[in-house]
Design an enzyme around this catalytic site. Structure first.
Site, PDB file in Angstrom:
ATOM      1  N   GLY A 184       0.860  -1.187  -0.104  1.00 59.05           N
ATOM      2  CA  GLY A 184       0.150  -0.035  -0.055  1.00 59.05           C
ATOM      3  C   GLY A 184       1.000   1.318   0.110  1.00 59.05           C
ATOM      4  O   GLY A 184       2.090   1.127  -0.251  1.00 59.05           O
ATOM      5  N   LEU A 210       0.376   3.387  -2.065  1.00 63.33           N
ATOM      6  CA  LEU A 210       0.822   3.545  -3.500  1.00 63.33           C
ATOM      7  C   LEU A 210       1.167   4.889  -4.028  1.00 63.33           C
ATOM      8  O   LEU A 210       0.786   5.778  -3.744  1.00 63.33           O
ATOM      9  CB  LEU A 210      -0.319   2.712  -4.358  1.00 63.33           C
ATOM     10  N   GLY A 229       5.304   4.518  -8.813  1.00 60.71           N
ATOM     11  CA  GLY A 229       6.001   3.395  -9.145  1.00 60.71           C
ATOM     12  C   GLY A 229       5.055   2.175  -9.243  1.00 60.71           C
ATOM     13  O   GLY A 229       5.311   1.174 -10.194  1.00 60.71           O
ATOM     14  N   HIS A 230       4.224   2.339  -8.266  1.00 57.27           N
ATOM     15  CA  HIS A 230       3.213   1.218  -8.187  1.00 57.27           C
ATOM     16  C   HIS A 230       2.363   1.234  -9.461  1.00 57.27           C
ATOM     17  O   HIS A 230       2.037   0.120 -10.033  1.00 57.27           O
ATOM     18  CB  HIS A 230       2.420   1.040  -6.938  1.00 57.27           C
ATOM     19  N   GLY A 271       8.921  -4.235  -8.667  1.00 56.77           N
ATOM     20  CA  GLY A 271       9.956  -3.262  -9.103  1.00 56.77           C
ATOM     21  C   GLY A 271      11.308  -3.436  -8.964  1.00 56.77           C
ATOM     22  O   GLY A 271      11.633  -4.015  -8.133  1.00 56.77           O
ATOM     23  N   LYS A 323      13.569  -1.435  -8.021  1.00 61.20           N
ATOM     24  CA  LYS A 323      14.135  -0.691  -6.871  1.00 61.20           C
ATOM     25  C   LYS A 323      14.623  -1.521  -5.920  1.00 61.20           C
ATOM     26  O   LYS A 323      15.645  -1.491  -5.375  1.00 61.20           O
ATOM     27  CB  LYS A 323      13.424   0.516  -6.301  1.00 61.20           C
ATOM     28  N   ASP A 324      13.847  -2.540  -5.528  1.00 59.80           N
ATOM     29  CA  ASP A 324      13.985  -3.433  -4.701  1.00 59.80           C
ATOM     30  C   ASP A 324      14.785  -4.711  -5.473  1.00 59.80           C
ATOM     31  O   ASP A 324      14.138  -5.646  -5.489  1.00 59.80           O
ATOM     32  CB  ASP A 324      12.738  -4.120  -3.853  1.00 59.80           C
ATOM     33  N   GLN A 328      15.301  -8.228  -3.560  1.00 62.38           N
ATOM     34  CA  GLN A 328      13.975  -8.816  -3.428  1.00 62.38           C
ATOM     35  C   GLN A 328      13.705  -9.416  -4.914  1.00 62.38           C
ATOM     36  O   GLN A 328      13.201 -10.685  -4.787  1.00 62.38           O
ATOM     37  CB  GLN A 328      13.084  -7.701  -3.088  1.00 62.38           C
ATOM     38  N   SER A 348       7.297   4.375  -0.996  1.00 59.37           N
ATOM     39  CA  SER A 348       6.383   4.730  -0.113  1.00 59.37           C
ATOM     40  C   SER A 348       7.110   5.576   1.196  1.00 59.37           C
ATOM     41  O   SER A 348       6.274   6.233   1.919  1.00 59.37           O
ATOM     42  CB  SER A 348       5.675   3.570   0.559  1.00 59.37           C
TER      43      SER A 348
HETATM   44  O1  PAF Z   1       7.831  -4.648  -2.030  1.00 59.40           O
HETATM   45  C1  PAF Z   1       7.021  -4.774  -1.098  1.00 59.40           C
HETATM   46  O2  PAF Z   1       6.190  -3.850  -0.890  1.00 59.40           O
HETATM   47  C2  PAF Z   1       6.941  -5.836  -0.227  1.00 59.40           C
HETATM   48  O3  PAF Z   1       8.369  -6.393   0.138  1.00 59.40           O
HETATM   49  C3  PAF Z   1       6.033  -7.178  -0.761  1.00 59.40           C
HETATM   50  C4  PAF Z   1       6.792  -7.810  -2.089  1.00 59.40           C
HETATM   51  C5  PAF Z   1       4.692  -6.550  -1.199  1.00 59.40           C
HETATM   52  C6  PAF Z   1       5.795  -8.164   0.195  1.00 59.40           C
HETATM   53  O4  PAF Z   1       5.187  -7.732   1.373  1.00 59.40           O
END
Ligand code: PAF
Length: 280
Positions: free
Chosen positions: A32, A34, A37-38, A148, A150-151, A154, A187
């Protein structure tokens, strides 16, 4: 506003109905708060799938005990407006007890790729991310899921999890969206004071400068890392958490720039921790 459901049963029923109507399903996992980018992730999902689900869930298992779980911004109404504008069909915003019923004791861990960067800096973070992302994949059963760049770590770890656990999801990584002055959308940018916001673009500039140094022929990674750290530390009020140049695939240290690398940084401005990266 995009309609919202809060239970696993409801989101599954909606996805099943979309599938019966012949649609493919795209998922954009978010916490959330948002931003543009989202919105670009949602637009990418809408371009590729007939039915787009945006999950909005501030996932407690990926926050450390001293991190910002409690103060993380929760802005569901504004999020639903942005979702509608960007082309999402359903928001899935479960309460914590829906995602983690009492006595949930199973977690997912991707090893190796968490040895650097946010792995040591945020112990348990990726275990929480992988657990919730795999749960979302099982709940929504999307054809494609959008993350994204940016992460960076991840996205790399989620790709590995999907490969290693044979999860039938196409993981798409979309480019980082930036403010006009280069600051990566996040965010957490809304935590910044005006003074911190004014200096925050220095993070992206430092990454660009290191990429330029690499293009100009500097291939010694320890030199690049110290220059990057020094430039970040010179941002007024900044505290560098890490400034690394790593093998972009293995996320392991490199001696020389002899293969694709990622420059990845985490910087505190006041109490706000920002991350950014550039592939070099
Ligand atoms: O990147 C994020 O916002 C979070 O790490 C995700 C992928 C939604 C998991 O909670």
């Amino acid at each position: 506003m995009t309609p919202v459901v809060t239970t696993v049963a409801e989101v599954r029923a909606a996805v099943d109905a979309a599938r019966r109507a012949g649609k493919t399903v795209g998922l954009v996992p978010t916490m959330g708060a948002l931003h543009a980018g989202h919105a670009s992730l949602i637009r990418a999902a809408a371009a590729g799938s007939g039915f787009v689900v945006v999950s909005v869930f501030v996932n407690p298992t990926q926050f450390g005990p001293t991190e910002d779980f409690a103060r993380y911004p929760r802005t569901l109404d504004a999020d639903r407006l942005l979702c509608a504008d960007a082309g999402a069909h359903l928001v899935f915003a479960p309460p914590v007890a829906e995602m983690y019923p009492e006595r949930s004791v199973t977690f997912v861990e991707v090893t190796e790729l968490d040895r650097e960067l946010d792995g040591p800096a945020r112990p348990g973070h990726f275990r929480g991310v992988c657990t919730v992302v795999l749960k979302l994949f099982h709940v929504v059963r999307p054809d494609a899921a959008h993350f994204g760049a940016k992460d960076f770590q991840q996205a790399r770890i989620v790709r590995q999890m999907v490969r290693d656990l044979n999860v039938p999801v196409d993981v798409r990584v979309e480019p980082t969206v930036r403010e006009a002055d280069g600051l990566a959308m996040s965010s957490r940018n809304r935590y910044l004071t005006p003074a911190e916001r004014a200096v925050a673009p220095g993070i992206h500039r430092a990454l660009q400068n290191i990429a330029a140094r690499a293009r100009a022929g500097e291939a010694d990674v320890s030199v690049l890392e110290s220059e990057l750290a020094a430039e970040l530390a010179a941002i007024p009020g900044a505290r560098v958490d890490y400034a690394r140049v790593l093998d972009a695939d293995l996320l392991r240290p490199l001696g020389r720039l002899d293969r694709p690398a990622v420059a990845a940084v985490a910087v505190f401005l006041g109490t706000t921790r920002l991350i950014d990266n550039l592939v070099i």
